[in-house]
Design a protein around this motif. Structure first.
Motif, PDB file in Angstrom:
ATOM      1  N   ASP A 114      -8.573  42.770 -22.221  1.00  0.00           N
ATOM      2  CA  ASP A 114      -8.510  41.892 -23.387  1.00  0.00           C
ATOM      3  C   ASP A 114      -7.252  41.052 -23.253  1.00  0.00           C
ATOM      4  OD1 ASP A 114      -9.231  40.666 -25.776  1.00  0.00           O
ATOM      5  OD2 ASP A 114      -9.766  42.561 -26.727  1.00  0.00           O
ATOM      6  N   THR A 235     -10.927  40.674 -14.214  1.00  0.00           N
ATOM      7  CA  THR A 235     -11.333  39.392 -14.787  1.00  0.00           C
ATOM      8  C   THR A 235     -10.528  38.305 -14.090  1.00  0.00           C
ATOM      9  OG1 THR A 235     -11.766  40.450 -16.922  1.00  0.00           O
ATOM     10  CG2 THR A 235     -11.564  38.054 -16.913  1.00  0.00           C
ATOM     11  N   GLN A 239     -12.175  33.077 -15.479  1.00  0.00           N
ATOM     12  CA  GLN A 239     -12.776  33.801 -16.606  1.00  0.00           C
ATOM     13  C   GLN A 239     -11.753  34.100 -17.698  1.00  0.00           C
ATOM     14  OE1 GLN A 239     -13.588  34.179 -13.481  1.00  0.00           O
ATOM     15  NE2 GLN A 239     -15.781  34.518 -13.255  1.00  0.00           N
ATOM     16  N   TYR A 243     -12.296  32.792 -21.435  1.00  0.00           N
ATOM     17  CA  TYR A 243     -12.317  33.796 -22.511  1.00  0.00           C
ATOM     18  C   TYR A 243     -11.273  33.469 -23.576  1.00  0.00           C
ATOM     19  CZ  TYR A 243     -11.954  38.462 -24.664  1.00  0.00           C
ATOM     20  OH  TYR A 243     -11.915  39.521 -25.553  1.00  0.00           O
ATOM     21  N   ARG A 246     -12.073  30.539 -25.915  1.00  0.00           N
ATOM     22  CA  ARG A 246     -13.095  30.735 -26.944  1.00  0.00           C
ATOM     23  C   ARG A 246     -12.471  31.173 -28.270  1.00  0.00           C
ATOM     24  NH1 ARG A 246     -16.179  32.948 -22.616  1.00  0.00           N
ATOM     25  NH2 ARG A 246     -15.882  35.116 -23.305  1.00  0.00           N
TER      26      ARG A 246
END
Length: 296
Positions: A114, A235, A239, A243, A246
């Motif tokens: 995350d 990741t 990416q 991510y 967003r």
């Protein structure tokens, strides 16, 4: 091109063991105040247009030896530092033992990839030092090094597609995500002043090449602790950018830490950290203790 900020936040292009001051090639007045860093964010956004003039100025010289200037962090007042958590499987694996030792249990939610935010005021340049907070030292909490590939955003954006993500990158630099191992929130544990060393300069994406093929190494007092290739990222960089975009608009000059490789470990006052990333350079950081505790 390797871009450096030096002395009074002047702009330099690094050439070997020297740099050339190219501040005069910028088409707007230079304001050295780091809190009014609009010129830097504009450079990040419009670098493609500015690059020919900067290259011409760098070719014209004169060169200044790197040892004659004070290098600063190769970013100015980013609107945010985005950091990636749990992005190398070997680091996720080692964190089970680290959390058992420092927390007495494993926080399973922290084992998933995350992103989180760090305070931009935690940035310090390649000549440091890293200052360990006195209250944290007194309470006996471990403070760890995490040597990471760092992305600097050029043209920002929202909802960026993975296939377009690298078009939004100005370049890359070396970063250390210094971390207190405690039960506190990630952003708090990683946002102390000097806990985000960056440097020694920024290498633009066209010169740096594929971000999935950087070798990262860190030694503490000469002992090798971290060694990994960014191909092992869970990741990858495109990416991560997609991510993050967003959830929040990425602005020119924003900073993204891509995740800690395995081999994290404690640092103490008096230690010396040497970290390097292939094609990006090397950085040596001294570790010191805060001299006086903050009252109140």
């Amino acid at each position: 091109m390797r871009l450096a900020l030096f002395d009074d936040n002047r702009l330099g292009v690094v050439t070997g063991d020297a740099l050339v001051d190219v501040t005069h090639a910028l088409p707007w007045p230079h304001d050295p105040d780091p809190l009014l860093a609009g010129w830097w964010r504009r450079l990040c956004r419009d670098f493609a247009e500015l690059a020919p003039a900067l290259r011409a100025a760098a070719d014209a010289g004169p060169e200044l030896p790197l040892e004659s200037v004070l290098l600063g962090a190769p970013v100015l007042a980013p609107t945010k530092i985005i950091a990636s958590a749990s992005n190398y499987q070997a680091h996720v694996d080692e964190m089970h033992a680290v959390q058992h030792r420092t927390l007495g249990q494993v926080e399973s939610w922290m084992m998933n990839f995350d992103i989180f935010l760090k305070a931009p005021s935690s940035i310090v340049g390649p000549q440091g030092p890293i200052v360990l907070p006195r209250p944290v030292l007194d309470e006996g909490s471990e403070i760890h090094h995490e040597s990471e590939l760092v992305v600097v955003i050029g043209a920002g954006g929202k909802d960026i597609a993975v296939e377009d993500a690298l078009d939004h990158v100005l370049g890359y630099t070396i970063g250390l995500d210094i971390t207190v191992r405690s039960a506190a929130d990630r952003s708090r544990r990683k946002s102390y002043d000097t806990f985000s060393p960056l440097g020694p300069w920024l290498t633009t994406g066209d010169e740096a090449g594929d971000p999935a093929d950087f070798d990262i190494r860190l030694t503490c007092n000469g002992e090798l602790r971290q060694a990994v290739n960014t191909a092992a990222l869970i990741t990858p960089v495109p990416q991560i950018i997609a991510y993050a975009s967003r959830m929040m608009t990425l602005n020119p000059g924003d900073v993204i830490f891509t995740g800690a490789p395995p081999g994290v470990g404690p640092i103490l006052p008096g230690d010396t950290l040497d970290t390097s990333i292939s094609r990006l350079g090397t950085m040596r950081m001294a570790v010191e203790a805060e001299r006086t505790a903050v009252s109140g």
